[in-house]
Design an enzyme around this catalytic site. Sequence first.
Site, PDB file in Angstrom:
ATOM      1  CB  SER A  50      32.874  29.198 -26.975  1.00 11.12           C
ATOM      2  OG  SER A  50      33.524  29.164 -25.710  1.00 11.12           O
ATOM      3  CG  ASP A  84      30.397  27.675 -30.887  1.00 13.94           C
ATOM      4  OD1 ASP A  84      29.494  27.812 -31.738  1.00 13.94           O
ATOM      5  OD2 ASP A  84      30.364  26.810 -29.997  1.00 13.94           O
ATOM      6  CG  HIS A  85      27.292  28.991 -28.371  1.00  9.88           C
ATOM      7  ND1 HIS A  85      25.929  29.090 -28.391  1.00  9.88           N
ATOM      8  CD2 HIS A  85      27.574  27.692 -28.565  1.00  9.88           C
ATOM      9  CE1 HIS A  85      25.399  27.885 -28.586  1.00  9.88           C
ATOM     10  NE2 HIS A  85      26.378  27.026 -28.711  1.00  9.88           N
ATOM     11  CG  ASP A 106      23.193  31.450 -28.733  1.00  8.44           C
ATOM     12  OD1 ASP A 106      21.996  31.474 -29.055  1.00  8.44           O
ATOM     13  OD2 ASP A 106      23.638  30.731 -27.827  1.00  8.44           O
ATOM     14  CD  GLU A 136      20.908  27.326 -30.276  1.00  3.88           C
ATOM     15  OE1 GLU A 136      20.187  27.221 -29.272  1.00  3.88           O
ATOM     16  OE2 GLU A 136      22.152  27.205 -30.247  1.00  3.88           O
ATOM     17  CG  HIS A 210      25.146  23.963 -31.366  1.00  4.79           C
ATOM     18  ND1 HIS A 210      25.592  25.137 -30.803  1.00  4.79           N
ATOM     19  CD2 HIS A 210      25.253  24.136 -32.696  1.00  4.79           C
ATOM     20  CE1 HIS A 210      25.944  25.985 -31.756  1.00  4.79           C
ATOM     21  NE2 HIS A 210      25.739  25.398 -32.919  1.00  4.79           N
ATOM     22  N   GLY A 211      25.782  20.377 -28.987  1.00  6.88           N
ATOM     23  CA  GLY A 211      25.629  19.418 -27.901  1.00  6.88           C
ATOM     24  C   GLY A 211      25.885  17.985 -28.321  1.00  6.88           C
ATOM     25  CG  ASN A 232      29.086  23.023 -33.264  1.00  9.96           C
ATOM     26  OD1 ASN A 232      29.356  22.814 -34.439  1.00  9.96           O
ATOM     27  ND2 ASN A 232      28.765  24.216 -32.807  1.00  9.96           N
TER      28      ASN A 232
END
Length: 282
Positions: A50, A84-85, A106, A136, A210-211, A232
């Site tokens: 990330s 990521d992100h 993101d 997202e 996600h999460g 993820n």
Amino acid sequence: MPLIPTSELVREACERHSAIAAFNVITLEHIEAVVRGAEEAGAPVIVQISENAVKFHAGRPIPLTRAAAALAESATVGVGLHLDHVTDMALLHQAADAGFSSAMFDAAHESYPDNVAHTAAAVRWAHDNGLWLEAELGYVGGKPDAPASAHTAGVRTDPDEARQFVAQTGVDALAVAVGSSHAMTTRTATLDHDLIAALAAAVPVPLVLHGSSGVPDEDLSRAVAAGIRKINIGTALNIAYTHGVREFLDHDAKVVDPRKYLSRTRTEMTGVVRHLLGTVGA
């Protein structure tokens, strides 16, 4: 084998009507555990780094990406590498040279028009440079700039808006808000499986959850059946990592050789990876 492009791993998951698991890593031990767990499960996997992890390493992604590439070379399963992100376009522009085949841009915290505009620009750059791009829509809970709860009214992804967003931006995959939350340390999230199915029917690109660390096994399996194609996972590894260190040092407070307790953490993380890969059916 060499690193496998994320696009190929996700495409294969779509063809199997299954999902590819993607694990966020911070240290070398994380990467080793992810690859080892994937080998033990006999399943492909995506290693994710990330923007926050890059910041932790003084803004330099290459030490971790080279470690991931080296471990992939000797792996018996396919390994992908994903950034990521990302919110910083300058970091996104380093992605290809750093060895990533894909990234998640993101802008979900921005207004819908700004999310569309900034994501579309990121997609154009990514495609011009050979990268697959995820974005997202909606707000997955647990991030500092997101609503307090994944269940707050209006935060979940709307299928009609998702269809429009994908058409306007050209993204390759869409991370959706369906009840999960980042950074959960308990597996108590409740997913909206009807919404997942509606989103899968509405958009022509793979859906990303996600999460996922906070989602129980049964709900993860149901999410895959409903149409999630990339899952993820990050916090679950960090829980195992911290538990391994804490338990070892509580047992022997005099130890000073980090290899002793880091071996324990790596083993614990490997078990988490193996279990979750079995759960998502990759």
